[in-house]
Design a protein around this motif. Structure first.
Motif, mmCIF file in Angstrom:
data_model
loop_
_atom_site.group_PDB
_atom_site.id
_atom_site.type_symbol
_atom_site.label_atom_id
_atom_site.label_comp_id
_atom_site.label_asym_id
_atom_site.label_seq_id
_atom_site.Cartn_x
_atom_site.Cartn_y
_atom_site.Cartn_z
ATOM 1 N N GLU A 70 0.746 -1.169 0.005
ATOM 2 C CA GLU A 70 -0.094 -0.061 -0.002
ATOM 3 C C GLU A 70 0.937 1.248 -0.144
ATOM 4 O O GLU A 70 0.597 2.235 -0.603
ATOM 5 C CB GLU A 70 -1.055 -0.105 1.134
ATOM 6 N N ALA A 71 2.024 1.282 0.598
ATOM 7 C CA ALA A 71 2.932 2.330 0.754
ATOM 8 C C ALA A 71 3.561 2.348 -0.855
ATOM 9 O O ALA A 71 3.908 3.573 -1.205
ATOM 10 C CB ALA A 71 4.057 2.238 1.849
ATOM 11 N N LYS A 72 3.969 1.275 -1.180
ATOM 12 C CA LYS A 72 4.532 1.387 -2.636
ATOM 13 C C LYS A 72 3.548 1.751 -3.742
ATOM 14 O O LYS A 72 4.027 2.414 -4.687
ATOM 15 C CB LYS A 72 4.954 -0.125 -2.820
ATOM 16 N N TYR A 73 2.561 1.114 -3.724
ATOM 17 C CA TYR A 73 1.563 1.497 -4.832
ATOM 18 C C TYR A 73 0.116 2.166 -4.131
ATOM 19 O O TYR A 73 -0.762 1.418 -3.829
ATOM 20 C CB TYR A 73 1.083 -0.041 -5.549
ATOM 21 N N PRO A 74 0.258 3.440 -3.778
ATOM 22 C CA PRO A 74 -0.955 4.040 -2.949
ATOM 23 C C PRO A 74 -2.390 3.942 -3.631
ATOM 24 O O PRO A 74 -3.418 4.032 -2.890
ATOM 25 C CB PRO A 74 -0.459 5.478 -2.916
ATOM 26 N N GLU A 75 -2.353 4.007 -4.966
ATOM 27 C CA GLU A 75 -3.604 4.070 -5.566
ATOM 28 C C GLU A 75 -4.070 2.891 -6.288
ATOM 29 O O GLU A 75 -3.109 2.138 -7.073
ATOM 30 C CB GLU A 75 -3.574 5.179 -6.571
ATOM 31 N N PRO A 76 -5.195 2.217 -6.323
ATOM 32 C CA PRO A 76 -6.412 2.685 -5.622
ATOM 33 C C PRO A 76 -6.001 2.541 -4.192
ATOM 34 O O PRO A 76 -5.771 1.304 -3.884
ATOM 35 C CB PRO A 76 -7.584 1.974 -6.161
ATOM 36 N N ALA A 77 -6.454 3.389 -3.333
ATOM 37 C CA ALA A 77 -6.065 3.238 -1.985
ATOM 38 C C ALA A 77 -7.045 2.055 -1.377
ATOM 39 O O ALA A 77 -8.539 2.264 -1.629
ATOM 40 C CB ALA A 77 -6.504 4.633 -1.058
ATOM 41 N N LEU A 78 -6.560 0.857 -0.711
ATOM 42 C CA LEU A 78 -7.438 0.088 -0.151
ATOM 43 C C LEU A 78 -7.556 0.288 1.505
ATOM 44 O O LEU A 78 -7.980 -0.530 2.169
ATOM 45 C CB LEU A 78 -7.278 -1.263 -0.461
ATOM 46 N N ILE A 79 -6.291 0.960 1.898
ATOM 47 C CA ILE A 79 -6.374 1.309 3.457
ATOM 48 C C ILE A 79 -6.647 3.072 3.383
ATOM 49 O O ILE A 79 -5.519 3.707 2.980
ATOM 50 C CB ILE A 79 -5.182 1.078 3.955
ATOM 51 N N PRO A 80 -7.657 3.544 3.864
ATOM 52 C CA PRO A 80 -8.071 4.833 3.550
ATOM 53 C C PRO A 80 -7.159 5.579 4.526
ATOM 54 O O PRO A 80 -6.453 5.196 5.484
ATOM 55 C CB PRO A 80 -9.462 4.843 4.486
ATOM 56 N N ALA A 81 -6.866 6.887 3.987
ATOM 57 C CA ALA A 81 -6.222 7.986 4.794
ATOM 58 C C ALA A 81 -6.865 8.587 5.770
ATOM 59 O O ALA A 81 -6.378 8.957 7.011
ATOM 60 C CB ALA A 81 -5.806 9.149 3.692
ATOM 61 N N ASP A 82 -8.240 8.609 5.859
ATOM 62 C CA ASP A 82 -9.246 9.235 6.911
ATOM 63 C C ASP A 82 -8.833 8.375 8.035
ATOM 64 O O ASP A 82 -8.977 7.324 8.335
ATOM 65 C CB ASP A 82 -10.448 9.237 6.629
ATOM 66 N N PRO A 83 -8.531 9.163 9.272
ATOM 67 C CA PRO A 83 -8.004 8.633 10.596
ATOM 68 C C PRO A 83 -9.307 7.359 11.129
ATOM 69 O O PRO A 83 -8.842 6.496 11.484
ATOM 70 C CB PRO A 83 -8.108 9.642 11.517
ATOM 71 N N GLN A 84 -10.414 7.847 11.012
ATOM 72 C CA GLN A 84 -11.416 7.052 11.598
ATOM 73 C C GLN A 84 -11.825 5.800 10.678
ATOM 74 O O GLN A 84 -11.705 4.678 11.139
ATOM 75 C CB GLN A 84 -12.734 7.627 11.750
ATOM 76 N N GLU A 85 -11.698 6.141 9.369
ATOM 77 C CA GLU A 85 -11.994 5.042 8.505
ATOM 78 C C GLU A 85 -10.581 3.929 8.465
ATOM 79 O O GLU A 85 -10.784 2.752 8.361
ATOM 80 C CB GLU A 85 -12.033 5.430 6.896
#
Ligand SMILES: N[C@@H](CCC(=O)N[C@@H](CS)C(=O)NCC(=O)O)C(=O)O
Length: 218
Positions: A70-85
Protein backbone atom coordinates in the motif's frame (compact mmCIF):
# COMPACT_ATOMS: atom_id res chain seq x y z
CA UNK A 1 7.19 -10.25 -7.34
CA UNK A 2 6.75 -13.78 -6.00
CA UNK A 3 4.00 -14.68 -3.53
CA UNK A 4 4.43 -17.97 -1.71
CA UNK A 5 1.32 -19.72 -0.44
CA UNK A 6 -1.60 -22.04 -0.92
CA UNK A 7 -4.95 -20.99 -2.35
CA UNK A 8 -6.86 -22.44 0.60
CA UNK A 9 -5.14 -20.28 3.21
CA UNK A 10 -7.40 -17.38 4.30
CA UNK A 11 -4.34 -15.14 4.61
CA UNK A 12 -3.07 -15.99 1.14
CA UNK A 13 -6.57 -15.54 -0.34
CA UNK A 14 -6.82 -12.10 1.29
CA UNK A 15 -3.49 -11.09 -0.23
CA UNK A 16 -4.39 -12.43 -3.70
CA UNK A 17 -7.65 -10.44 -3.63
CA UNK A 18 -5.73 -7.34 -2.57
CA UNK A 19 -3.19 -7.77 -5.39
CA UNK A 20 -6.03 -8.23 -7.89
CA UNK A 21 -7.87 -5.13 -6.71
CA UNK A 22 -4.65 -3.09 -6.93
CA UNK A 23 -3.73 -4.48 -10.34
CA UNK A 24 -0.27 -5.54 -9.12
CA UNK A 25 1.47 -8.26 -11.17
CA UNK A 26 2.85 -11.25 -9.30
CA UNK A 27 3.74 -14.90 -9.64
CA UNK A 28 2.12 -17.33 -7.18
CA UNK A 29 4.47 -20.08 -6.07
CA UNK A 30 2.44 -22.83 -4.45
CA UNK A 31 3.76 -24.06 -1.09
CA UNK A 32 2.18 -26.22 1.60
CA UNK A 33 2.45 -26.29 5.38
CA UNK A 34 6.03 -27.04 6.43
CA UNK A 35 7.24 -26.61 2.83
CA UNK A 36 11.05 -26.80 2.51
CA UNK A 37 11.16 -24.53 -0.61
CA UNK A 38 14.33 -22.43 0.01
CA UNK A 39 12.81 -19.22 -1.39
CA UNK A 40 9.78 -19.61 0.87
CA UNK A 41 11.89 -20.43 3.94
CA UNK A 42 14.09 -17.39 3.27
CA UNK A 43 11.05 -15.11 2.95
CA UNK A 44 9.09 -16.52 5.90
CA UNK A 45 11.13 -16.77 9.11
CA UNK A 46 8.39 -18.78 10.85
CA UNK A 47 7.50 -20.89 7.80
CA UNK A 48 4.00 -19.42 7.62
CA UNK A 49 2.20 -18.36 4.46
CA UNK A 50 1.88 -15.99 2.72
CA UNK A 51 5.39 -14.70 2.13
CA UNK A 52 6.71 -12.39 -0.57
CA UNK A 53 9.90 -11.69 -2.46
CA UNK A 54 9.98 -8.37 -4.31
CA UNK A 55 13.23 -7.45 -6.07
CA UNK A 56 15.25 -9.15 -3.35
CA UNK A 57 13.15 -7.74 -0.49
CA UNK A 58 11.44 -10.47 1.53
CA UNK A 59 8.51 -10.22 3.90
CA UNK A 60 6.01 -12.55 5.57
CA UNK A 61 2.54 -12.03 7.04
CA UNK A 62 -0.45 -10.96 4.92
CA UNK A 63 -0.96 -7.66 6.73
CA UNK A 64 2.73 -6.73 6.71
CA UNK A 65 2.91 -7.45 2.98
CA UNK A 66 -0.24 -5.44 2.30
CA UNK A 67 1.00 -2.43 4.29
CA UNK A 68 4.29 -2.59 2.36
CA UNK A 69 2.46 -2.74 -0.97
CA UNK A 70 0.00 0.00 0.00
CA UNK A 71 2.95 2.32 0.69
CA UNK A 72 4.62 1.32 -2.58
CA UNK A 73 1.45 1.49 -4.72
CA UNK A 74 -0.88 4.01 -3.03
CA UNK A 75 -3.62 3.98 -5.71
CA UNK A 76 -6.33 2.82 -5.58
CA UNK A 77 -6.20 3.17 -1.80
CA UNK A 78 -7.50 0.09 -0.01
CA UNK A 79 -6.39 1.43 3.38
CA UNK A 80 -8.06 4.85 3.67
CA UNK A 81 -6.19 7.98 4.78
CA UNK A 82 -9.11 9.25 6.89
CA UNK A 83 -8.18 8.49 10.53
CA UNK A 84 -11.51 6.96 11.55
CA UNK A 85 -11.85 4.90 8.37
CA UNK A 86 -8.27 3.73 8.65
CA UNK A 87 -8.83 2.69 12.26
CA UNK A 88 -11.95 0.73 11.28
CA UNK A 89 -10.14 -1.00 8.40
CA UNK A 90 -7.37 -2.15 10.74
CA UNK A 91 -10.02 -3.34 13.21
CA UNK A 92 -11.70 -5.48 10.54
CA UNK A 93 -8.34 -6.78 9.27
CA UNK A 94 -7.55 -7.86 12.81
CA UNK A 95 -11.02 -9.37 13.28
CA UNK A 96 -10.64 -11.38 10.06
CA UNK A 97 -7.08 -12.51 10.73
CA UNK A 98 -7.46 -13.43 14.37
CA UNK A 99 -10.90 -14.34 15.74
CA UNK A 100 -12.66 -15.24 12.49
CA UNK A 101 -9.74 -17.08 10.88
CA UNK A 102 -9.03 -18.88 14.16
CA UNK A 103 -12.64 -20.00 14.49
CA UNK A 104 -12.87 -21.06 10.82
CA UNK A 105 -9.43 -22.65 11.12
CA UNK A 106 -10.64 -24.99 13.87
CA UNK A 107 -13.25 -26.33 11.46
CA UNK A 108 -11.17 -26.23 8.27
CA UNK A 109 -8.00 -27.63 9.83
CA UNK A 110 -9.58 -30.40 11.88
CA UNK A 111 -12.15 -31.50 9.30
CA UNK A 112 -10.15 -31.09 6.10
CA UNK A 113 -6.44 -30.18 6.42
CA UNK A 114 -5.51 -32.77 9.07
CA UNK A 115 -7.21 -35.80 7.45
CA UNK A 116 -6.87 -34.86 3.78
CA UNK A 117 -3.52 -33.02 3.58
CA UNK A 118 -1.58 -34.22 6.63
CA UNK A 119 -2.87 -37.80 6.82
CA UNK A 120 -3.89 -37.65 10.46
CA UNK A 121 -7.06 -37.29 12.48
CA UNK A 122 -8.31 -33.82 13.32
CA UNK A 123 -9.82 -32.72 16.61
CA UNK A 124 -13.48 -33.02 15.61
CA UNK A 125 -14.74 -31.99 19.04
CA UNK A 126 -12.87 -28.67 18.75
CA UNK A 127 -14.35 -28.16 15.27
CA UNK A 128 -17.88 -28.85 16.51
CA UNK A 129 -17.44 -26.49 19.46
CA UNK A 130 -16.15 -23.72 17.20
CA UNK A 131 -19.16 -24.18 14.91
CA UNK A 132 -21.77 -24.24 17.66
CA UNK A 133 -20.30 -21.76 20.18
CA UNK A 134 -17.88 -19.36 18.50
CA UNK A 135 -19.15 -18.90 14.97
CA UNK A 136 -22.73 -17.74 15.73
CA UNK A 137 -21.41 -14.90 17.92
CA UNK A 138 -19.02 -13.71 15.19
CA UNK A 139 -21.62 -13.89 12.43
CA UNK A 140 -24.20 -12.12 14.60
CA UNK A 141 -21.73 -9.30 15.13
CA UNK A 142 -20.89 -9.16 11.41
CA UNK A 143 -24.59 -9.14 10.48
CA UNK A 144 -25.17 -6.16 12.81
CA UNK A 145 -22.18 -4.24 11.41
CA UNK A 146 -22.72 -4.36 7.63
CA UNK A 147 -23.70 -0.86 6.47
CA UNK A 148 -26.21 -0.04 3.72
CA UNK A 149 -23.27 0.90 1.44
CA UNK A 150 -22.52 -2.81 1.02
CA UNK A 151 -18.92 -2.25 2.20
CA UNK A 152 -17.63 -2.63 5.74
CA UNK A 153 -15.92 0.78 5.82
CA UNK A 154 -17.09 3.87 3.92
CA UNK A 155 -18.82 3.56 0.59
CA UNK A 156 -16.22 1.60 -1.35
CA UNK A 157 -14.16 -1.56 -1.15
CA UNK A 158 -11.30 -1.57 1.35
CA UNK A 159 -8.95 -4.14 2.83
CA UNK A 160 -11.64 -4.64 5.52
CA UNK A 161 -13.97 -6.40 3.06
CA UNK A 162 -11.22 -8.69 1.73
CA UNK A 163 -9.89 -9.57 5.19
CA UNK A 164 -13.27 -10.59 6.60
CA UNK A 165 -14.71 -12.29 3.50
CA UNK A 166 -11.62 -14.47 2.94
CA UNK A 167 -11.92 -16.71 6.04
CA UNK A 168 -15.62 -17.20 5.25
CA UNK A 169 -14.52 -19.12 2.15
CA UNK A 170 -12.88 -21.72 4.41
CA UNK A 171 -16.20 -22.16 6.20
CA UNK A 172 -17.82 -22.75 2.82
CA UNK A 173 -15.31 -25.55 2.13
CA UNK A 174 -16.48 -27.17 5.38
CA UNK A 175 -20.11 -26.99 4.27
CA UNK A 176 -20.95 -24.29 6.82
CA UNK A 177 -20.92 -21.09 4.80
CA UNK A 178 -22.90 -18.06 5.94
CA UNK A 179 -26.56 -19.10 6.29
CA UNK A 180 -28.63 -16.57 4.33
CA UNK A 181 -31.74 -17.29 6.40
CA UNK A 182 -29.99 -16.48 9.68
CA UNK A 183 -27.56 -13.80 8.44
CA UNK A 184 -29.03 -12.29 5.24
CA UNK A 185 -26.86 -9.17 5.13
CA UNK A 186 -23.62 -11.04 5.87
CA UNK A 187 -24.49 -13.71 3.30
CA UNK A 188 -25.22 -11.18 0.54
CA UNK A 189 -22.18 -9.05 1.39
CA UNK A 190 -19.76 -12.01 1.50
CA UNK A 191 -21.15 -13.40 -1.77
CA UNK A 192 -20.62 -10.01 -3.44
CA UNK A 193 -17.04 -9.69 -2.17
CA UNK A 194 -16.04 -13.27 -3.02
CA UNK A 195 -17.51 -12.87 -6.53
CA UNK A 196 -15.34 -9.87 -7.41
CA UNK A 197 -13.14 -10.37 -10.50
CA UNK A 198 -10.05 -9.85 -8.31
CA UNK A 199 -10.64 -13.11 -6.46
CA UNK A 200 -13.34 -15.14 -8.26
CA UNK A 201 -10.90 -16.94 -10.64
CA UNK A 202 -8.68 -17.98 -7.69
CA UNK A 203 -11.74 -19.23 -5.82
CA UNK A 204 -12.89 -21.23 -8.85
CA UNK A 205 -9.44 -22.83 -8.99
CA UNK A 206 -9.43 -23.57 -5.26
CA UNK A 207 -12.96 -25.06 -5.47
CA UNK A 208 -11.79 -27.42 -8.22
CA UNK A 209 -8.85 -28.43 -6.04
CA UNK A 210 -11.09 -28.97 -2.99
CA UNK A 211 -13.54 -31.04 -5.06
CA UNK A 212 -10.64 -33.36 -5.96
CA UNK A 213 -9.40 -33.51 -2.36
CA UNK A 214 -12.85 -34.19 -0.90
CA UNK A 215 -13.95 -36.69 -3.57
CA UNK A 216 -14.61 -40.10 -2.04
CA UNK A 217 -11.79 -42.55 -2.81
CA UNK A 218 -12.86 -44.92 -5.61
N1 LIG B 1 -0.82 -13.63 10.61
C1 LIG B 1 -0.31 -14.44 9.53
C2 LIG B 1 -0.86 -15.85 9.67
C3 LIG B 1 -0.20 -16.82 8.69
C4 LIG B 1 -0.57 -18.26 8.97
O1 LIG B 1 -0.78 -18.66 10.13
N2 LIG B 1 -0.62 -19.07 7.90
C5 LIG B 1 -0.88 -20.48 8.08
C6 LIG B 1 -1.68 -21.05 6.90
S1 LIG B 1 -3.33 -20.52 6.87
C7 LIG B 1 0.42 -21.23 8.09
O2 LIG B 1 1.29 -20.96 7.28
N3 LIG B 1 0.56 -22.19 9.00
C8 LIG B 1 1.69 -23.05 9.04
C9 LIG B 1 2.35 -23.08 10.38
O3 LIG B 1 1.82 -22.47 11.34
O4 LIG B 1 3.37 -23.75 10.49
C10 LIG B 1 -0.71 -13.78 8.20
O5 LIG B 1 -1.63 -12.95 8.19
O6 LIG B 1 -0.07 -14.05 7.19
Amino acid sequence: MIIYGSLVSPFVRKLLAYLGEKGIDFELKGVGIGDPDPGFRAASPLGKMPAMEDDGFTLADSSAIIHYLEAKYPEPALIPADPQERGRVIWWDEFGDTVLAACGGKMFFNRIVAPKFLGREGDLAAAALAESEELPKLLTYLESAIPASGFLVGDRLTLADLAVASPLMNLRHCGCGVDAAAYPKAAAWSEAILSRPSIAPWIAKEERMMARVLAPAS
